[in-house]
Design a protein around this motif. Structure first.
Motif, PDB file in Angstrom:
ATOM      1  N   GLY A 228       0.379   6.484  -6.838  1.00 53.06           N
ATOM      2  CA  GLY A 228      -0.923   7.063  -7.188  1.00 53.06           C
ATOM      3  C   GLY A 228      -0.962   8.554  -6.972  1.00 53.06           C
ATOM      4  O   GLY A 228      -1.444   9.312  -7.820  1.00 53.06           O
ATOM      5  N   VAL A 229      -0.457   9.027  -5.832  1.00 53.49           N
ATOM      6  CA  VAL A 229      -0.460  10.463  -5.532  1.00 53.49           C
ATOM      7  C   VAL A 229       0.479  11.206  -6.480  1.00 53.49           C
ATOM      8  O   VAL A 229       0.131  12.283  -6.971  1.00 53.49           O
ATOM      9  CB  VAL A 229      -0.066  10.708  -4.058  1.00 53.49           C
ATOM     10  CG1 VAL A 229       0.215  12.167  -3.796  1.00 53.49           C
ATOM     11  CG2 VAL A 229      -1.167  10.217  -3.135  1.00 53.49           C
TER      12      VAL A 229
ATOM     13  N   LEU B 120       2.274   1.863  -3.593  1.00 58.81           N
ATOM     14  CA  LEU B 120       1.137   2.112  -4.484  1.00 58.81           C
ATOM     15  C   LEU B 120       0.501   3.468  -4.202  1.00 58.81           C
ATOM     16  O   LEU B 120       0.118   4.188  -5.130  1.00 58.81           O
ATOM     17  CB  LEU B 120       0.094   1.002  -4.351  1.00 58.81           C
ATOM     18  CG  LEU B 120       0.494  -0.355  -4.928  1.00 58.81           C
ATOM     19  CD1 LEU B 120      -0.563  -1.398  -4.587  1.00 58.81           C
ATOM     20  CD2 LEU B 120       0.689  -0.260  -6.415  1.00 58.81           C
ATOM     21  N   SER B 121       0.385   3.830  -2.937  1.00 61.68           N
ATOM     22  CA  SER B 121      -0.168   5.139  -2.576  1.00 61.68           C
ATOM     23  C   SER B 121       0.724   6.260  -3.088  1.00 61.68           C
ATOM     24  O   SER B 121       0.236   7.248  -3.643  1.00 61.68           O
ATOM     25  CB  SER B 121      -0.322   5.250  -1.060  1.00 61.68           C
ATOM     26  OG  SER B 121      -1.241   4.308  -0.578  1.00 61.68           O
ATOM     27  N   ALA B 122       2.028   6.095  -2.909  1.00 64.26           N
ATOM     28  CA  ALA B 122       2.961   7.123  -3.362  1.00 64.26           C
ATOM     29  C   ALA B 122       2.909   7.285  -4.882  1.00 64.26           C
ATOM     30  O   ALA B 122       2.892   8.408  -5.393  1.00 64.26           O
ATOM     31  CB  ALA B 122       4.380   6.776  -2.919  1.00 64.26           C
TER      32      ALA B 122
ATOM     33  N   LEU C 147      -4.620   8.253  -5.397  1.00 65.25           N
ATOM     34  CA  LEU C 147      -4.602   7.615  -4.083  1.00 65.25           C
ATOM     35  C   LEU C 147      -5.885   6.831  -3.855  1.00 65.25           C
ATOM     36  O   LEU C 147      -5.860   5.686  -3.392  1.00 65.25           O
ATOM     37  CB  LEU C 147      -4.425   8.668  -2.985  1.00 65.25           C
ATOM     38  CG  LEU C 147      -4.426   8.157  -1.554  1.00 65.25           C
ATOM     39  CD1 LEU C 147      -3.202   7.292  -1.315  1.00 65.25           C
ATOM     40  CD2 LEU C 147      -4.457   9.324  -0.585  1.00 65.25           C
ATOM     41  N   ILE C 148      -7.008   7.426  -4.219  1.00 62.14           N
ATOM     42  CA  ILE C 148      -8.299   6.756  -4.046  1.00 62.14           C
ATOM     43  C   ILE C 148      -8.368   5.489  -4.902  1.00 62.14           C
ATOM     44  O   ILE C 148      -8.799   4.428  -4.436  1.00 62.14           O
ATOM     45  CB  ILE C 148      -9.461   7.722  -4.374  1.00 62.14           C
ATOM     46  CG1 ILE C 148      -9.529   8.819  -3.300  1.00 62.14           C
ATOM     47  CG2 ILE C 148     -10.786   6.980  -4.478  1.00 62.14           C
ATOM     48  CD1 ILE C 148     -10.452   9.971  -3.635  1.00 62.14           C
TER      49      ILE C 148
ATOM     50  N   ALA D 293       0.826  -1.208   0.000  1.00 63.27           N
ATOM     51  CA  ALA D 293       0.000   0.000   0.000  1.00 63.27           C
ATOM     52  C   ALA D 293       0.860   1.258   0.000  1.00 63.27           C
ATOM     53  O   ALA D 293       0.483   2.268  -0.600  1.00 63.27           O
ATOM     54  CB  ALA D 293      -0.931  -0.010   1.207  1.00 63.27           C
ATOM     55  N   ILE D 294       2.007   1.204   0.641  1.00 64.07           N
ATOM     56  CA  ILE D 294       2.859   2.396   0.732  1.00 64.07           C
ATOM     57  C   ILE D 294       3.367   2.822  -0.647  1.00 64.07           C
ATOM     58  O   ILE D 294       3.118   3.953  -1.067  1.00 64.07           O
ATOM     59  CB  ILE D 294       4.011   2.156   1.725  1.00 64.07           C
ATOM     60  CG1 ILE D 294       3.433   1.953   3.125  1.00 64.07           C
ATOM     61  CG2 ILE D 294       5.014   3.312   1.704  1.00 64.07           C
ATOM     62  CD1 ILE D 294       4.410   1.430   4.130  1.00 64.07           C
TER      63      ILE D 294
ATOM     64  N   ALA E  77      -5.862   3.681  -5.986  1.00 66.76           N
ATOM     65  CA  ALA E  77      -4.933   2.681  -5.434  1.00 66.76           C
ATOM     66  C   ALA E  77      -5.583   1.962  -4.250  1.00 66.76           C
ATOM     67  O   ALA E  77      -5.549   0.729  -4.166  1.00 66.76           O
ATOM     68  CB  ALA E  77      -3.631   3.346  -5.003  1.00 66.76           C
ATOM     69  N   TRP E  78      -6.204   2.713  -3.355  1.00 63.69           N
ATOM     70  CA  TRP E  78      -6.821   2.088  -2.179  1.00 63.69           C
ATOM     71  C   TRP E  78      -8.073   1.299  -2.529  1.00 63.69           C
ATOM     72  O   TRP E  78      -8.353   0.275  -1.909  1.00 63.69           O
ATOM     73  CB  TRP E  78      -7.085   3.129  -1.096  1.00 63.69           C
ATOM     74  CG  TRP E  78      -5.845   3.334  -0.289  1.00 63.69           C
ATOM     75  CD1 TRP E  78      -4.892   4.277  -0.466  1.00 63.69           C
ATOM     76  CD2 TRP E  78      -5.391   2.505   0.775  1.00 63.69           C
ATOM     77  NE1 TRP E  78      -3.871   4.100   0.427  1.00 63.69           N
ATOM     78  CE2 TRP E  78      -4.156   3.019   1.214  1.00 63.69           C
ATOM     79  CE3 TRP E  78      -5.904   1.378   1.407  1.00 63.69           C
ATOM     80  CZ2 TRP E  78      -3.439   2.444   2.254  1.00 63.69           C
ATOM     81  CZ3 TRP E  78      -5.183   0.818   2.440  1.00 63.69           C
ATOM     82  CH2 TRP E  78      -3.969   1.351   2.853  1.00 63.69           C
TER      83      TRP E  78
END
Length: 142
Positions: free
Chosen positions: A95-96, A91-93, A104-105, A88-89, A107-108
């Motif tokens: 995505g943002v 992938l979040s980075a 970010l949304i 998640a870390i 990815a989550w």
């Protein structure tokens, strides 16, 4: 992978130094490159652990000892969730960095979707209450 991997620490230091020298316009490319190296390291570590566990199970079975852990073992039930949280870390980075809050949304939503599908496939999430009660009796009944 060790919690304090010196090689990964060197990579991070080099990435931060390059960011200082090249400026903010190369930040996304540098972050993506570093996260790719982290992901490769995680994949290598996970592959090594899986191979070791399979070899241990095969050795145990070959020796005629007790059967390996059943599919309902802790590792199998929670492995995807643990790997999802680790992934998640980056992938979040990513995505943002590429699409802002929308990235970010997305990815989550993907992370939650994969875990929900796995839980549904295992039958633990969308099972009727009486079926769950038969499978895992509890002292906390209504």
């Amino acid at each position: 992978m060790e919690a304090r991997d010196p090689e990964l620490k060197k990579e991070l230091a080099a990435t931060l130094q390059a960011r200082g020298e090249l400026g903010a316009e190369y930040e996304t490319a540098l972050i993506d490159s570093f996260l790719e190296k982290v992901e490769q390291r995680l994949d290598t570590t996970l592959d090594r652990r899986v191979r070791r566990q399979l070899a241990e199970q095969q050795t145990t079975v070959a020796r005629g000892a007790a059967r390996p852990a059943e599919p309902g073992s802790f590792a199998e039930r929670h492995g995807l969730g643990i790997v999802s949280m680790i992934m998640a870390i980056p992938l979040s980075a990513i995505g943002v960095a590429n699409a802002g809050i929308e990235g970010l949304i997305v990815a989550w939503l993907g992370i939650v979707g994969v875990n929900a599908f796995q839980a549904a496939r295992d039958g633990g999430l969308f099972r009727r209450r009486d079926e769950r009660d038969r499978r895992a009796p509890s002292d906390w009944k209504d």
